[in-house]
Enzyme design. Sequence first.
Site, PDB file in Angstrom:
ATOM      1  N   TYR A   1     -40.454  18.039  54.363  1.00  0.00           N
ATOM      2  CA  TYR A   1     -39.596  18.344  54.576  1.00  0.00           C
ATOM      3  C   TYR A   1     -39.081  18.919  55.734  1.00  0.00           C
ATOM      4  O   TYR A   1     -40.084  20.331  55.531  1.00  0.00           O
ATOM      5  CB  TYR A   1     -38.459  19.300  53.724  1.00  0.00           C
ATOM      6  CG  TYR A   1     -36.954  19.088  53.185  1.00  0.00           C
ATOM      7  CD1 TYR A   1     -36.306  18.305  53.742  1.00  0.00           C
ATOM      8  CD2 TYR A   1     -36.823  20.573  53.806  1.00  0.00           C
ATOM      9  CE1 TYR A   1     -34.556  19.414  54.152  1.00  0.00           C
ATOM     10  CE2 TYR A   1     -35.511  21.088  54.021  1.00  0.00           C
ATOM     11  CZ  TYR A   1     -34.589  20.314  54.619  1.00  0.00           C
ATOM     12  OH  TYR A   1     -33.379  20.479  54.758  1.00  0.00           O
TER      13      TYR A   1
ATOM     14  N   LYS B   1     -28.915  17.824  46.143  1.00  0.00           N
ATOM     15  CA  LYS B   1     -29.317  16.997  46.549  1.00  0.00           C
ATOM     16  C   LYS B   1     -28.478  16.213  44.815  1.00  0.00           C
ATOM     17  O   LYS B   1     -27.286  16.276  44.327  1.00  0.00           O
ATOM     18  CB  LYS B   1     -30.500  16.641  46.252  1.00  0.00           C
ATOM     19  CG  LYS B   1     -30.968  17.454  48.049  1.00  0.00           C
ATOM     20  CD  LYS B   1     -29.847  17.188  49.199  1.00  0.00           C
ATOM     21  CE  LYS B   1     -29.846  18.340  50.416  1.00  0.00           C
ATOM     22  NZ  LYS B   1     -31.681  18.050  50.815  1.00  0.00           N
TER      23      LYS B   1
ATOM     24  N   ASP C   1     -42.718  19.797  45.179  1.00  0.00           N
ATOM     25  CA  ASP C   1     -40.697  19.799  45.785  1.00  0.00           C
ATOM     26  C   ASP C   1     -40.386  18.344  44.803  1.00  0.00           C
ATOM     27  O   ASP C   1     -40.648  17.709  45.664  1.00  0.00           O
ATOM     28  CB  ASP C   1     -40.565  20.112  47.369  1.00  0.00           C
ATOM     29  CG  ASP C   1     -39.175  19.721  47.464  1.00  0.00           C
ATOM     30  OD1 ASP C   1     -37.932  19.037  46.798  1.00  0.00           O
ATOM     31  OD2 ASP C   1     -38.588  20.268  49.030  1.00  0.00           O
TER      32      ASP C   1
ATOM     33  N   ARG D   1     -26.349  39.961  41.273  1.00  0.00           N
ATOM     34  CA  ARG D   1     -27.780  39.345  41.611  1.00  0.00           C
ATOM     35  C   ARG D   1     -29.029  39.043  40.661  1.00  0.00           C
ATOM     36  O   ARG D   1     -29.572  38.415  40.756  1.00  0.00           O
ATOM     37  CB  ARG D   1     -27.874  40.479  43.043  1.00  0.00           C
ATOM     38  CG  ARG D   1     -29.008  40.285  43.852  1.00  0.00           C
ATOM     39  CD  ARG D   1     -29.567  40.438  44.747  1.00  0.00           C
ATOM     40  NE  ARG D   1     -28.584  42.118  45.325  1.00  0.00           N
ATOM     41  CZ  ARG D   1     -29.866  43.161  44.717  1.00  0.00           C
ATOM     42  NH1 ARG D   1     -30.472  42.864  44.060  1.00  0.00           N
ATOM     43  NH2 ARG D   1     -29.004  43.854  44.826  1.00  0.00           N
TER      44      ARG D   1
HETATM   45  C1  LIG Z   1     -32.297  19.138  51.207  1.00  0.00           C
HETATM   46  C2  LIG Z   1     -34.096  19.328  50.589  1.00  0.00           C
HETATM   47  C3  LIG Z   1     -34.395  21.140  50.906  1.00  0.00           C
HETATM   48  C4  LIG Z   1     -33.896  21.713  51.402  1.00  0.00           C
HETATM   49  O1  LIG Z   1     -32.472  22.190  50.166  1.00  0.00           O
HETATM   50  P1  LIG Z   1     -31.335  23.028  51.172  1.00  0.00           P
HETATM   51  O2  LIG Z   1     -30.244  22.932  49.424  1.00  0.00           O
HETATM   52  O3  LIG Z   1     -30.410  22.683  52.001  1.00  0.00           O
HETATM   53  O4  LIG Z   1     -30.921  24.743  51.200  1.00  0.00           O
HETATM   54  C5  LIG Z   1     -35.992  20.892  51.133  1.00  0.00           C
HETATM   55  N1  LIG Z   1     -36.341  20.368  50.526  1.00  0.00           N
HETATM   56  C6  LIG Z   1     -35.319  18.306  50.491  1.00  0.00           C
HETATM   57  C7  LIG Z   1     -37.009  17.213  50.212  1.00  0.00           C
HETATM   58  C8  LIG Z   1     -34.600  18.658  50.854  1.00  0.00           C
HETATM   59  O5  LIG Z   1     -34.705  17.213  50.812  1.00  0.00           O
END
Ligand SMILES: *Cc1c(COP(=O)(O)O)cnc(C)c1O
Length: 385
Positions: free
Chosen positions: A102, A197, A172, A49
């Site tokens: 988001y 993503k 982000d 962890r």
């Molecule tokens: C998908 C997404 C998240 C969250 O990510 P997860 O891997 O689904 O927890 C945060 N910010 C953006 C811009 C996203 O597209």
Amino acid sequence: MSTNHPRTRAVRAGINTDPAHGAVVPPVFMSTTYAFSGFDQPGAYDYSRAGNPTRSVLADAIADLEGGAGGVVTASGMAAVTAAVLALVPAGGTLVAPFDAYGGSWRLFDALERTGRLRLRLADFTGPDGPASVGDADVVWLETPSNPLLRITDLAAVSAAAHAAGARVVVDNTFASPAVQRPLEFGADVVVHSATKYLNGHSDVVAGVVVAASGELVDELAWWANTLGLTGGAFDSYLALRGLRTLHLRMAAAQRNASAIVELLAGHPAVAAVHYPGLPTHPQHELAARQMDGFGAIVTFDVGSEAAVRALVEGLDCFCLAESLGGVESLVSHSATMTHASMPPEVRAAAGITDGMLRLSVGVEDADDLVADLRAGLDRAAAAD
Ligand SMILES: *Cc1c(COP(=O)(O)O)cnc(C)c1O
């Protein structure tokens, strides 16, 4: 840091580092625990962890691509968001986030405000008044390009205003990836990603990462991630590293396909509006050209009505009707009934999200196939209206 091109660094991250067997690809360390070499003599890792060698290779690779001092790989993008917000916003401090953030991030920030942990203020950082929106922030949260309208925030201008006000800046960077945009170069302090993503890129791992400009911030983020149990798994890290090796190839192919699709959309009578920072008509096209390498592979457009949307999406062959983005396969999603369904209609309208709006995550398939499939869909939409 290596002077090789980032493309080369992504391919070679952790390669040839196994002293035991000379494995070319770094092995997956599944062990949860690591033996001390003697009494009171821990090694670099003691418990998975807190730290794991496979996770470290991935964290170092992404931190290198973002130009950061280090990174922490988390179990999801939301785990990365959680680590960043709890590490950076002081108790009772003010977090200023985009009005079109988001949805999952907004839900967390809102819950932290309702439980008294912080004060949340929503702002529009994308206009000329963006820097003035910083106000009394302790932390400024940015997303550029934004979802789903692909509005662009001036990272250098807002970061400078935030620092002048004593605030820190988190970006982000999920929608761009470090192949296209590196916010730390423009003064941001921390970058978070949903590695689910583009970084992994194959729609088969949920993971996240948080990268910081300074070593002290990296240590703080690692402390929070370990304390809250947010850190990512070894096998997921291994898969995400494999995906990361082709990030630049995938982004280049996806962006080429996105341009071909935008050309189709811009000239088709069924399309009322196209939102893509690569279009000269996008209100922040010049800013996007300045702070991005390419314009990404998310394209949003409007066909005017839900009936037209239905006619378009029913019958597509090369696009899956699905949420998420950033994989090799092309996806189409209807913001109003899918990604932004939990928003009340009037809030959606204020954010500029209409019932005729579709968001494409353009993949790496053959451009002619994608264009032909979408053209047939647009013809159906035109006939339905
Ligand atoms: C998908 C997404 C998240 C969250 O990510 P997860 O891997 O689904 O927890 C945060 N910010 C953006 C811009 C996203 O597209």
